[in-house]
Motif scaffolding. Sequence first.
Motif, short mmCIF file in Angstrom:
data_model
loop_
_atom_site.label_atom_id
_atom_site.label_comp_id
_atom_site.label_asym_id
_atom_site.label_seq_id
_atom_site.Cartn_x
_atom_site.Cartn_y
_atom_site.Cartn_z
N ASP A 26 -6.79 -12.61 3.40
CA ASP A 26 -7.49 -11.82 4.41
C ASP A 26 -6.49 -11.25 5.39
O ASP A 26 -6.69 -10.18 5.95
N SER A 27 -5.42 -12.01 5.64
CA SER A 27 -4.37 -11.48 6.51
C SER A 27 -3.02 -12.02 6.05
O SER A 27 -2.94 -13.08 5.42
N ARG B 225 -1.82 -9.78 -1.83
CA ARG B 225 -2.57 -8.53 -1.75
C ARG B 225 -4.00 -8.72 -2.23
O ARG B 225 -4.95 -8.21 -1.66
N GLU B 226 -4.16 -9.51 -3.26
CA GLU B 226 -5.47 -9.65 -3.89
C GLU B 226 -6.39 -10.61 -3.14
O GLU B 226 -7.58 -10.35 -2.98
N LEU C 7 1.30 -4.54 3.35
CA LEU C 7 2.13 -4.62 2.15
C LEU C 7 2.33 -3.24 1.52
O LEU C 7 3.31 -3.00 0.82
N VAL C 8 1.39 -2.34 1.80
CA VAL C 8 1.50 -0.99 1.22
C VAL C 8 2.27 -0.06 2.16
O VAL C 8 3.16 0.68 1.74
N ASN C 9 1.92 -0.14 3.46
CA ASN C 9 2.61 0.72 4.42
C ASN C 9 3.27 -0.11 5.52
O ASN C 9 2.80 -0.12 6.66
N ASN D 113 -3.87 -6.82 7.78
CA ASN D 113 -4.53 -6.77 6.49
C ASN D 113 -3.49 -6.51 5.39
O ASN D 113 -2.67 -5.61 5.52
N PRO D 114 -3.52 -7.30 4.32
CA PRO D 114 -2.48 -7.15 3.30
C PRO D 114 -2.43 -5.76 2.69
O PRO D 114 -1.36 -5.28 2.34
N ARG D 115 -3.60 -5.11 2.55
CA ARG D 115 -3.60 -3.79 1.93
C ARG D 115 -2.89 -2.77 2.82
O ARG D 115 -2.36 -1.78 2.34
N GLU D 116 -2.87 -3.05 4.15
CA GLU D 116 -2.14 -2.14 5.03
C GLU D 116 -0.66 -2.50 5.08
O GLU D 116 0.20 -1.67 4.80
N GLY E 282 1.52 -10.24 -5.23
CA GLY E 282 0.28 -9.86 -5.90
C GLY E 282 -0.88 -10.71 -5.42
O GLY E 282 -1.97 -10.21 -5.11
#
Lengths: 327, 254
Positions: B218-219, B214-215, B238-240, B233-236, B211
């Motif tokens: 930056d990388s 992700r929040e 960790l999600v995909n 990028n964590p949003r990329e 968590g």
Amino acid sequence: MPPDDEPVVVPLRHPWRWVSSFVAMVLVAMLVHTLFSKIPSGASVCHQHGATKVCGPAFQWRFGWNVVFQYVTDKFVIQGVELTLFVTVTSMIIGFVLGMVLAIMRMSTNRLMTGIAWLYTWFFRGTPVYVQLLFWFNISILYQSFTLGVPFMNSWHVATISSNLIFTVIRAAIIGFGLNEAAYFSEIARSGLLSVDEGQLEAAKAIGMTRLQSLRYIIVPQAMRVIIPPSGNEVISMLKTTSIASAIGLPELLYQTDNISARTYQIMPLLIVASLWYLAVTTVLSIGQFYLERHYAKGALRTVPPTPLQRMRRDLSQLTQYRWSAR
Amino acid sequence: MTTPMVHAVGVRKSYGANEVLKSVDLTVGRGEVTCLIGPSGSGKSTLLRCMNQLEKHDAGELRIDGELVGYSLRNGKLYERSERELCDDRAAIGMVFQRFNLFPHFTAVENITIGQVKVKGRSQADATTRAHELLERVGLGAKANHYPSQLSGGQQQRVAIARALAMEPKLMLFDEPTSALDPELVGEVLDVMKDLATSGMTMVVVTHEMGFAREVADSVYFLDAGVIEESGNPREILVNPKSERLQGFLSKVL
């Protein structure tokens, strides 16, 4: 008032506690009695009863307390106590400093250093301190003089001193006891240093401390908690071990009392004089140890244990509170 | 282009026959937060510890703030840096440990002043003032004179962060800072770290807190068996996650 069907609680009796307490009290009473008993001195005293003269045996303390009292503050005895203390303190300082260096060497990554430290400990722990003492006292047989200069270059020297000038009786004793103590203390110090969590050294390094700074401010103060109790033992042991230096003619406490008893034939009372002084110094040292331990317990315990004085005050205040509430 | 704060190219490290870092490349920009994730034994802590030379890397180039770590380059030769030089390098990098490693014989405020006084040469008074400011900042102003044993795990870790910050580091390293904490205490430490990230501190964080990654990050770099399997990028990532290993890892920790 409890209901009638509730059973009565009968406390457990401890008859053997009473028996053992009684036996112990009898034994203590016997000890006190014999300590302060009197015996015929061999001489006789006569009293004049009117016209008749009554003679009977004279009595004296079995343990010669009057002689003890006479010599306990004797000038030579006091000098002996002072010398005993001086030799104990100086040789302990040598032992602590050198022992700490040896412990750090022993834990070094340099194999030569660990080897030298191990060899030192092996040698000095493996030979009797009495032999070491005689060795330093007689060193002038091996070396008539000591020269300051360049190793292996006999013609280049700065200064030369006769061995007999360096190794006086007192210095031979201090060096002998100090070097011997270092071997024992290095193991105590090592166990203390090993007891400190490795993370402490990493944390000290991480804020940029050098190895020496980490040791001095972080590791050694924490190791002290483990080091002090056995060191207290060592100091007390050293205090008494100094008495064997009377063999090389060091005029310490036992040497002085021996001297007096050789002159006066009061062997037992003077052994008691020496014992009383050793006990007195040991008591003072034990009190010192308590406060030192308390100092280094900082942070290790959530609350520092109270000093005997604080405990006494607390007990007293509880007692008065109890009495107030009882009223 | 400004030089990145941390730049690693082909960094390797072995313990005997066990190679824990197999040619790791990594870049951390100034003011960025980078999270290292991965299973235990993947080499993420070792990589972090190489950055302040608590461990020495065997090969590869590791630079912090443009300067080589562990070596000095002179006349085309790499000279190993002396213990003294390494101490100076470490003083400029803050580190927070999993087990806090506060100095138990010092109070909170003393923990924070000792480095300032003995390493940075500040006066005791200045160091104490600064220590109190930092304790306020991590929300422990009232605990200044408490010993570590009198503080909870979360409070200890916040003091540890303040201790590192007192050295005014250009880079902060966190080695699983919340792994030894009771679950209800994790939040207070992460809050302090988030606050630090917002203030622009460059941070490298080894963590299992996805968590937080992700929040705040930056990388994110995912290490497995000494290799960086995936980063970005964590949003990329960790999600995909693209690699099977990261997919497997995330399915276990999330």
